[in-house]
Design a protein around this motif. Sequence first.
Motif, PDB file in Angstrom:
ATOM      1  N   ILE A 213     -11.975  25.061 -19.643  1.00  0.00           N
ATOM      2  CA  ILE A 213     -11.862  24.725 -18.042  1.00  0.00           C
ATOM      3  C   ILE A 213     -10.661  25.585 -17.709  1.00  0.00           C
ATOM      4  CG2 ILE A 213     -11.334  23.123 -16.212  1.00  0.00           C
ATOM      5  CD1 ILE A 213     -13.526  21.186 -17.611  1.00  0.00           C
ATOM      6  N   ASN A 247     -21.547  28.166 -14.006  1.00  0.00           N
ATOM      7  CA  ASN A 247     -20.515  28.827 -13.060  1.00  0.00           C
ATOM      8  C   ASN A 247     -20.167  30.063 -13.613  1.00  0.00           C
ATOM      9  OD1 ASN A 247     -20.614  26.805 -11.167  1.00  0.00           O
ATOM     10  ND2 ASN A 247     -18.879  25.594 -12.380  1.00  0.00           N
ATOM     11  N   HIS A 276     -26.672  20.263  -7.404  1.00  0.00           N
ATOM     12  CA  HIS A 276     -26.203  20.872  -6.271  1.00  0.00           C
ATOM     13  C   HIS A 276     -25.991  22.563  -6.361  1.00  0.00           C
ATOM     14  CE1 HIS A 276     -22.662  22.698  -4.138  1.00  0.00           C
ATOM     15  NE2 HIS A 276     -22.897  22.011  -3.166  1.00  0.00           N
ATOM     16  N   ASN A 277     -25.248  22.952  -7.545  1.00  0.00           N
ATOM     17  CA  ASN A 277     -25.162  24.334  -7.884  1.00  0.00           C
ATOM     18  C   ASN A 277     -26.378  25.028  -8.092  1.00  0.00           C
ATOM     19  OD1 ASN A 277     -22.609  23.722  -7.523  1.00  0.00           O
ATOM     20  ND2 ASN A 277     -21.900  24.131  -9.679  1.00  0.00           N
ATOM     21  N   GLN A 284     -29.739  31.358  -3.101  1.00  0.00           N
ATOM     22  CA  GLN A 284     -29.305  32.635  -2.864  1.00  0.00           C
ATOM     23  C   GLN A 284     -30.525  33.500  -3.476  1.00  0.00           C
ATOM     24  OE1 GLN A 284     -25.298  32.909  -3.625  1.00  0.00           O
ATOM     25  NE2 GLN A 284     -25.445  35.340  -4.070  1.00  0.00           N
TER      26      GLN A 284
ATOM     27  N   PRO B  26     -16.772  32.512  -2.678  1.00  0.00           N
ATOM     28  CA  PRO B  26     -17.767  32.870  -3.665  1.00  0.00           C
ATOM     29  C   PRO B  26     -17.689  34.306  -4.111  1.00  0.00           C
ATOM     30  CG  PRO B  26     -19.165  32.352  -1.773  1.00  0.00           C
ATOM     31  CD  PRO B  26     -17.564  32.030  -1.514  1.00  0.00           C
ATOM     32  N   PRO B  27     -17.976  34.657  -5.146  1.00  0.00           N
ATOM     33  CA  PRO B  27     -17.897  36.112  -5.680  1.00  0.00           C
ATOM     34  C   PRO B  27     -19.282  36.832  -4.888  1.00  0.00           C
ATOM     35  CG  PRO B  27     -18.749  34.670  -7.421  1.00  0.00           C
ATOM     36  CD  PRO B  27     -18.136  33.566  -6.342  1.00  0.00           C
ATOM     37  N   VAL B  29     -22.264  38.788  -4.202  1.00  0.00           N
ATOM     38  CA  VAL B  29     -23.306  39.508  -5.030  1.00  0.00           C
ATOM     39  C   VAL B  29     -24.033  40.385  -3.979  1.00  0.00           C
ATOM     40  CG1 VAL B  29     -25.215  39.270  -6.638  1.00  0.00           C
ATOM     41  CG2 VAL B  29     -23.331  37.620  -6.443  1.00  0.00           C
ATOM     42  N   THR B  32     -26.981  39.746  -1.392  1.00  0.00           N
ATOM     43  CA  THR B  32     -27.214  38.163  -1.080  1.00  0.00           C
ATOM     44  C   THR B  32     -26.286  37.660  -0.145  1.00  0.00           C
ATOM     45  OG1 THR B  32     -25.644  37.960  -2.973  1.00  0.00           O
ATOM     46  CG2 THR B  32     -28.035  37.817  -3.384  1.00  0.00           C
ATOM     47  N   SER B  33     -26.795  36.384   0.542  1.00  0.00           N
ATOM     48  CA  SER B  33     -26.058  36.050   1.324  1.00  0.00           C
ATOM     49  C   SER B  33     -24.502  35.275   1.033  1.00  0.00           C
ATOM     50  CB  SER B  33     -26.730  34.731   2.173  1.00  0.00           C
ATOM     51  OG  SER B  33     -26.149  33.465   1.658  1.00  0.00           O
ATOM     52  N   THR B  36     -22.836  31.014  -0.588  1.00  0.00           N
ATOM     53  CA  THR B  36     -23.136  30.003  -1.797  1.00  0.00           C
ATOM     54  C   THR B  36     -21.621  29.688  -2.285  1.00  0.00           C
ATOM     55  OG1 THR B  36     -24.997  31.422  -2.270  1.00  0.00           O
ATOM     56  CG2 THR B  36     -23.955  29.962  -3.976  1.00  0.00           C
ATOM     57  N   VAL B  37     -21.451  28.270  -2.064  1.00  0.00           N
ATOM     58  CA  VAL B  37     -20.096  27.686  -2.913  1.00  0.00           C
ATOM     59  C   VAL B  37     -20.604  26.836  -3.630  1.00  0.00           C
ATOM     60  CG1 VAL B  37     -18.065  26.320  -2.249  1.00  0.00           C
ATOM     61  CG2 VAL B  37     -18.836  28.107  -0.539  1.00  0.00           C
ATOM     62  N   LEU B  38     -20.173  26.911  -4.949  1.00  0.00           N
ATOM     63  CA  LEU B  38     -20.722  26.202  -6.001  1.00  0.00           C
ATOM     64  C   LEU B  38     -19.587  25.082  -6.254  1.00  0.00           C
ATOM     65  CD1 LEU B  38     -22.162  28.428  -8.614  1.00  0.00           C
ATOM     66  CD2 LEU B  38     -23.013  27.463  -6.752  1.00  0.00           C
ATOM     67  N   ILE B  39     -19.873  24.066  -6.876  1.00  0.00           N
ATOM     68  CA  ILE B  39     -18.902  23.138  -7.449  1.00  0.00           C
ATOM     69  C   ILE B  39     -18.291  23.477  -8.645  1.00  0.00           C
ATOM     70  CG2 ILE B  39     -18.590  20.702  -8.405  1.00  0.00           C
ATOM     71  CD1 ILE B  39     -20.745  19.904  -6.375  1.00  0.00           C
ATOM     72  N   THR B  40     -16.899  23.788  -8.763  1.00  0.00           N
ATOM     73  CA  THR B  40     -16.518  24.430  -9.961  1.00  0.00           C
ATOM     74  C   THR B  40     -16.343  23.337 -11.056  1.00  0.00           C
ATOM     75  OG1 THR B  40     -14.069  23.621  -9.494  1.00  0.00           O
ATOM     76  CG2 THR B  40     -14.817  25.621  -8.363  1.00  0.00           C
ATOM     77  N   THR B  41     -16.219  23.997 -12.138  1.00  0.00           N
ATOM     78  CA  THR B  41     -16.341  23.126 -13.632  1.00  0.00           C
ATOM     79  C   THR B  41     -14.919  22.196 -13.500  1.00  0.00           C
ATOM     80  OG1 THR B  41     -16.788  25.316 -14.456  1.00  0.00           O
ATOM     81  CG2 THR B  41     -16.587  23.151 -16.261  1.00  0.00           C
ATOM     82  N   GLU B  42     -13.959  22.683 -13.093  1.00  0.00           N
ATOM     83  CA  GLU B  42     -12.841  21.813 -12.934  1.00  0.00           C
ATOM     84  C   GLU B  42     -13.021  20.478 -11.955  1.00  0.00           C
ATOM     85  OE1 GLU B  42      -9.218  24.540 -12.673  1.00  0.00           O
ATOM     86  OE2 GLU B  42      -8.114  22.855 -12.877  1.00  0.00           O
ATOM     87  N   GLN B  43     -13.641  21.089 -10.642  1.00  0.00           N
ATOM     88  CA  GLN B  43     -13.733  19.966  -9.786  1.00  0.00           C
ATOM     89  C   GLN B  43     -14.782  18.965 -10.540  1.00  0.00           C
ATOM     90  OE1 GLN B  43     -15.584  22.034  -6.642  1.00  0.00           O
ATOM     91  NE2 GLN B  43     -13.599  22.318  -5.569  1.00  0.00           N
TER      92      GLN B  43
END
Lengths: 322, 135
Positions: A213, A247, A276-277, A284, B26-27, B29, B32-33, B36-43
Amino acid sequence: MLNRRAALFGAAAVGLNGCATFDTPPQTAALMKGVAVPGSSGPGMAPAVELAAVPFFPQTRYHCGPAALATVLVHIGVKTSPEQLADAVFLPAREGALQPEMLAATRRAGALGVPLQPQLAALFQEVAAGNPPVVLQNLGLAWVPRWHYAVLVGYDLAQQTVVLRSGTVHRERMGFTLFERTWARGRHWAFAAVPPGRLPVTAGEADATQAAIGFERVASPAQAEQAYSSVLQRWPDSALAGLGQGNTRFAGGNLRGAAEAFERVALKHDSAAAWHNLAAVRSQLGETALARAAAERAVQRAATQEPNWRDAAERLLRGLPG
Amino acid sequence: MTRTRRILATTVAMSMSFASLVHAAPPTVAGTSPATVLITTEQAAVSQPGRVLLEQTLARADVAAALQARGVSVDAARDRVAALTDAEAAHVAAQIDQAPAGGDALGVILTIFIVLLVTDILGFTKIFPFTRSIR
């Protein structure tokens, strides 16, 4: 009599804190017991190893942190030097380097810094596996600490000695007893630096996952994915490593691969974050119906089990088209 | 905490929370729209993301200011803080003057010199290169 007097004086000098006795420290004692048993030399441990090829960077004043770090990084093929690393770890007012920054500098150099189990046996197994650990020692006493980083490059169970790259000494030989005492005073802290895709042989799941991480923060998506893959290879059930794989694939533009990784975690662990992800990536990809199904599952799961993700899941579901 | 340090910390906090907003985007791409906001691994690795995230933005700003106050240049401090995980940043923020700092400092006064000489010889410590433990 003389011995007793020396012992009393010693106890007084050490500060009567009860930690310092003349007994053999516990891990050394346990190791020796294991060795003494006929036909066994610990848990499959080689009796003596020395990694003679590990480079040596004699430290300049206060710079044992950068020197120890350069030692292990150059050993795994990173092109760096103590001078370069000093900018990343040295803290002038403290005249030294902090532990978290040693790990952070390792990742900035492109390697994973993985904390090791607080066991001499674990350190020795890493040495035998070719991963010389950086160890934190307190060469002084609890109340006059003299913090020091060194690199463990060898051990000899019969002689009861270790070999360290330490300070300005290329091959510092130290008895198990003294080494264990100084290392115990550093709270048995040690880490191994490994290139992404590899892990220390003795690393625990939580330490390896945290290392990956941390690495994800500074590494390229491809390298970070390699780090998560190595965690998954050893612990296939790791939800966090699976999430990390998704991710990092997403960050690298591999949406299909990301969806596969998230789906695997979602199905196996029913994790709200993974649902969620998965929903976000499917949306997308234009797979609206599948995205909706995953988002609904994320909301449901968050509502009943994982309230932390409720806001995120509900927001995502509301934002989906149609 | 001194007033200057507080001001410094606040400034860094604001610039960093802005930076983290940008970073959290988000990066993109192609085709694409961008929503997209992902939950990070750290979160996902921490138990209470909302609260922790706020604390950590503050902790990071504190760490950057604290590193600078202890002799690290502005640029180096920023890069160093960025490489810490949230938990590490919080730890450094709280412990920067107490946490072990490995450095080989040899500034020992006379009484302590004698004590350490004895403990070196008895095999409890290893301060002086010329001592040899009796065990």
